[in-house]
Scaffold this active site. Sequence first.
Site, PDB file in Angstrom:
ATOM      1  N   TYR A 135      25.308-114.202-129.468  1.00  0.00           N
ATOM      2  CA  TYR A 135      25.376-115.369-130.347  1.00  0.00           C
ATOM      3  C   TYR A 135      25.739-114.953-131.761  1.00  0.00           C
ATOM      4  O   TYR A 135      25.113-114.062-132.351  1.00  0.00           O
ATOM      5  CB  TYR A 135      24.022-116.092-130.359  1.00  0.00           C
ATOM      6  CG  TYR A 135      24.060-117.413-131.090  1.00  0.00           C
ATOM      7  CD1 TYR A 135      24.710-118.504-130.531  1.00  0.00           C
ATOM      8  CD2 TYR A 135      23.462-117.581-132.331  1.00  0.00           C
ATOM      9  CE1 TYR A 135      24.758-119.725-131.184  1.00  0.00           C
ATOM     10  CE2 TYR A 135      23.506-118.790-132.994  1.00  0.00           C
ATOM     11  CZ  TYR A 135      24.150-119.861-132.418  1.00  0.00           C
ATOM     12  OH  TYR A 135      24.200-121.075-133.076  1.00  0.00           O
ATOM     13  N   GLN A 199      21.363-125.787-127.715  1.00  0.00           N
ATOM     14  CA  GLN A 199      22.183-126.123-126.549  1.00  0.00           C
ATOM     15  C   GLN A 199      23.008-124.935-126.082  1.00  0.00           C
ATOM     16  O   GLN A 199      23.296-124.783-124.893  1.00  0.00           O
ATOM     17  CB  GLN A 199      23.085-127.319-126.849  1.00  0.00           C
ATOM     18  CG  GLN A 199      24.129-127.132-127.927  1.00  0.00           C
ATOM     19  CD  GLN A 199      23.641-127.506-129.317  1.00  0.00           C
ATOM     20  OE1 GLN A 199      22.454-127.494-129.595  1.00  0.00           O
ATOM     21  NE2 GLN A 199      24.573-127.862-130.193  1.00  0.00           N
ATOM     22  N   ASN A 227      19.145-119.930-136.074  1.00  0.00           N
ATOM     23  CA  ASN A 227      18.130-120.685-136.811  1.00  0.00           C
ATOM     24  C   ASN A 227      16.885-120.900-135.953  1.00  0.00           C
ATOM     25  O   ASN A 227      16.782-120.396-134.829  1.00  0.00           O
ATOM     26  CB  ASN A 227      18.706-122.005-137.320  1.00  0.00           C
ATOM     27  CG  ASN A 227      19.125-122.938-136.188  1.00  0.00           C
ATOM     28  OD1 ASN A 227      18.678-122.823-135.047  1.00  0.00           O
ATOM     29  ND2 ASN A 227      19.999-123.880-136.500  1.00  0.00           N
ATOM     30  N   GLN A 272      20.340-110.774-150.622  1.00  0.00           N
ATOM     31  CA  GLN A 272      19.632-111.295-149.461  1.00  0.00           C
ATOM     32  C   GLN A 272      19.328-112.775-149.626  1.00  0.00           C
ATOM     33  O   GLN A 272      19.392-113.548-148.667  1.00  0.00           O
ATOM     34  CB  GLN A 272      18.335-110.507-149.239  1.00  0.00           C
ATOM     35  CG  GLN A 272      17.900-110.427-147.795  1.00  0.00           C
ATOM     36  CD  GLN A 272      18.922-109.696-146.926  1.00  0.00           C
ATOM     37  OE1 GLN A 272      19.686-108.874-147.410  1.00  0.00           O
ATOM     38  NE2 GLN A 272      18.948-110.016-145.651  1.00  0.00           N
ATOM     39  N   HIS A 275      21.715-115.681-148.371  1.00  0.00           N
ATOM     40  CA  HIS A 275      21.831-116.075-146.970  1.00  0.00           C
ATOM     41  C   HIS A 275      21.329-117.490-146.732  1.00  0.00           C
ATOM     42  O   HIS A 275      21.922-118.256-145.971  1.00  0.00           O
ATOM     43  CB  HIS A 275      21.007-115.127-146.078  1.00  0.00           C
ATOM     44  CG  HIS A 275      21.729-113.879-145.687  1.00  0.00           C
ATOM     45  ND1 HIS A 275      22.759-113.866-144.787  1.00  0.00           N
ATOM     46  CD2 HIS A 275      21.545-112.590-146.068  1.00  0.00           C
ATOM     47  CE1 HIS A 275      23.198-112.625-144.624  1.00  0.00           C
ATOM     48  NE2 HIS A 275      22.485-111.833-145.386  1.00  0.00           N
ATOM     49  N   GLU A 341      12.328-106.634-142.472  1.00  0.00           N
ATOM     50  CA  GLU A 341      13.582-106.510-141.723  1.00  0.00           C
ATOM     51  C   GLU A 341      14.452-105.428-142.359  1.00  0.00           C
ATOM     52  O   GLU A 341      14.939-104.528-141.673  1.00  0.00           O
ATOM     53  CB  GLU A 341      14.309-107.856-141.746  1.00  0.00           C
ATOM     54  CG  GLU A 341      15.656-107.847-141.060  1.00  0.00           C
ATOM     55  CD  GLU A 341      16.427-109.137-141.281  1.00  0.00           C
ATOM     56  OE1 GLU A 341      17.359-109.390-140.501  1.00  0.00           O
ATOM     57  OE2 GLU A 341      16.119-109.885-142.234  1.00  0.00           O
ATOM     58  N   HIS A 342      14.667-105.533-143.656  1.00  0.00           N
ATOM     59  CA  HIS A 342      15.411-104.529-144.427  1.00  0.00           C
ATOM     60  C   HIS A 342      14.493-103.976-145.505  1.00  0.00           C
ATOM     61  O   HIS A 342      13.901-104.736-146.264  1.00  0.00           O
ATOM     62  CB  HIS A 342      16.627-105.139-145.129  1.00  0.00           C
ATOM     63  CG  HIS A 342      17.523-105.961-144.265  1.00  0.00           C
ATOM     64  ND1 HIS A 342      17.398-107.340-144.160  1.00  0.00           N
ATOM     65  CD2 HIS A 342      18.564-105.605-143.477  1.00  0.00           C
ATOM     66  CE1 HIS A 342      18.335-107.789-143.339  1.00  0.00           C
ATOM     67  NE2 HIS A 342      19.047-106.763-142.899  1.00  0.00           N
ATOM     68  N   ASP A 375      24.851-104.158-143.590  1.00  0.00           N
ATOM     69  CA  ASP A 375      25.347-105.407-143.024  1.00  0.00           C
ATOM     70  C   ASP A 375      26.741-105.251-142.440  1.00  0.00           C
ATOM     71  O   ASP A 375      27.114-105.981-141.517  1.00  0.00           O
ATOM     72  CB  ASP A 375      25.382-106.491-144.106  1.00  0.00           C
ATOM     73  CG  ASP A 375      24.011-107.049-144.424  1.00  0.00           C
ATOM     74  OD1 ASP A 375      23.101-106.891-143.596  1.00  0.00           O
ATOM     75  OD2 ASP A 375      23.863-107.647-145.510  1.00  0.00           O
ATOM     76  N   HIS A 434      -2.343-100.233 -98.278  1.00  0.00           N
ATOM     77  CA  HIS A 434      -1.517 -99.326 -99.062  1.00  0.00           C
ATOM     78  C   HIS A 434      -1.610 -97.906 -98.483  1.00  0.00           C
ATOM     79  O   HIS A 434      -0.605 -97.211 -98.319  1.00  0.00           O
ATOM     80  CB  HIS A 434      -1.973 -99.305-100.528  1.00  0.00           C
ATOM     81  CG  HIS A 434      -1.488-100.472-101.332  1.00  0.00           C
ATOM     82  ND1 HIS A 434      -1.777-101.766-101.014  1.00  0.00           N
ATOM     83  CD2 HIS A 434      -0.743-100.510-102.479  1.00  0.00           C
ATOM     84  CE1 HIS A 434      -1.237-102.581-101.920  1.00  0.00           C
ATOM     85  NE2 HIS A 434      -0.593-101.833-102.816  1.00  0.00           N
TER      86      HIS A 434
END
Length: 447
Positions: A135, A199, A227, A272, A275, A341-342, A375, A434
């Site tokens: 995606y 979707q 998102n 950052q 974004h 994250e960073h 990035d 077993h």
Amino acid sequence: MLRRLDLRPTASNGDPLPRPATLRGMMPRAEMDVDGAIDAVRPLVEAVAEHGAEAALDATERFDKVRPETVRVPAAALADALRDLDPGVREALETSIERARTVHEEQRRPDVVTQVVPGGTVTERFVPVRRVGLYAPGGLAVYPSSVIMNVVPAQAAGVESLVVASPPQAEFGGRPHPTILAAAALLGVDEVWAVGGAQCVALLAHGGTDTDGAELEPVDMVTGPGNIYVTAAKRMLRGVVGIDAEAGTTEIAILADDTADPAHVAADLISQAEHDPNAASVLVTTSEQLVEAVEAELTSRVAATKHTERVRTALSGPQSGVILVGSVDDGIAVVDAYAAEHLEIQTRDAAADAARVRNAGAIFVGAYAPVSLGDYCAGSNHVLPTGGCARHSGGLSTATFLRGVHVVDYSEQALRDVAGQVVTLADAEDLPAHGEAVSARFEEARS
């Protein structure tokens, strides 16, 4: 502009920093109600599961204000996008691809054969997922870099079937942004779907029939950021398909001391923040003087940047701020608790300090390794854990698309040698069948 949290010891309060769990509760952090979003997307996901592409296109028309003629983008459109791509952008994308391949191909794991006993081996085979959906989000920006960051490790892993999905754009005739299409073409991907949001995840998971009658084959795994509604759909469908992670709002933390350049720090916080209005920019520092200098830089730079209002909203929100600490050691404890994250390290001994950090999606060391490099052109991957998930999860890599499969190969004698222990453990667990599955192989009546 930035809120402040002062964790420096004082004469009246010489106590050490709170424990990590307490620190985590004190950190600036964007709120993300994925469970609430699931309630919103459940009818949509269920409709796509039942009605396939038509339901996905209905949702696309409602949310993206455009209805593509087909979900799958025609091959000619990919070729046209690559032909018309700006030469400078093409060169930059090719550099990004080349460096990402260099890193991710080194991550391919060889099979490991272990001889446990004479005649008995366990081999761990690393087998790629067969088909994946990758995606690339739309929204406030265009992300051909995310196409690269998803496709390259999947290709390095040996995934045989790839589909890139990205939201359709009304201004481009119901197809994804041309730069997305061109990036896919550069990477040799010939299957692109013009669908986004929850979707998209549902259609990737369940598949269907396109408007022209062609099959939209479901995938085994969905990766890539999106998102909150994309995240909610991934959570709902986990198990129907594999997922990489539940991506949240992007974030940067910078650990800095008095040697950091305030212009660098301010520029990186802004980079950052552009974004998303909910993006998190956090500065952890030992230096109040640096904070004052960074604030002064922000005042001028935010006013001059293209996405001024978006940046200002992000920097002034509860998810962003400054945390003052008494020492770099305390700063490392704070960024470990935050698990960004960073994470940038801009300290006097940045490499050594970076080596002591446990929790981060990716670490950027020193003045000349900004997050923006990662990035696009560092060779590293920018699909990274958010919301503190770096405490237990890593970023997207070649390993994401590989499954470790144990292959057990024992000879008759090797099994005979351990048969008694297997029977004993089976009886201890009250699972006698077993044990009988082993002992049956050595019954005298069978000889």
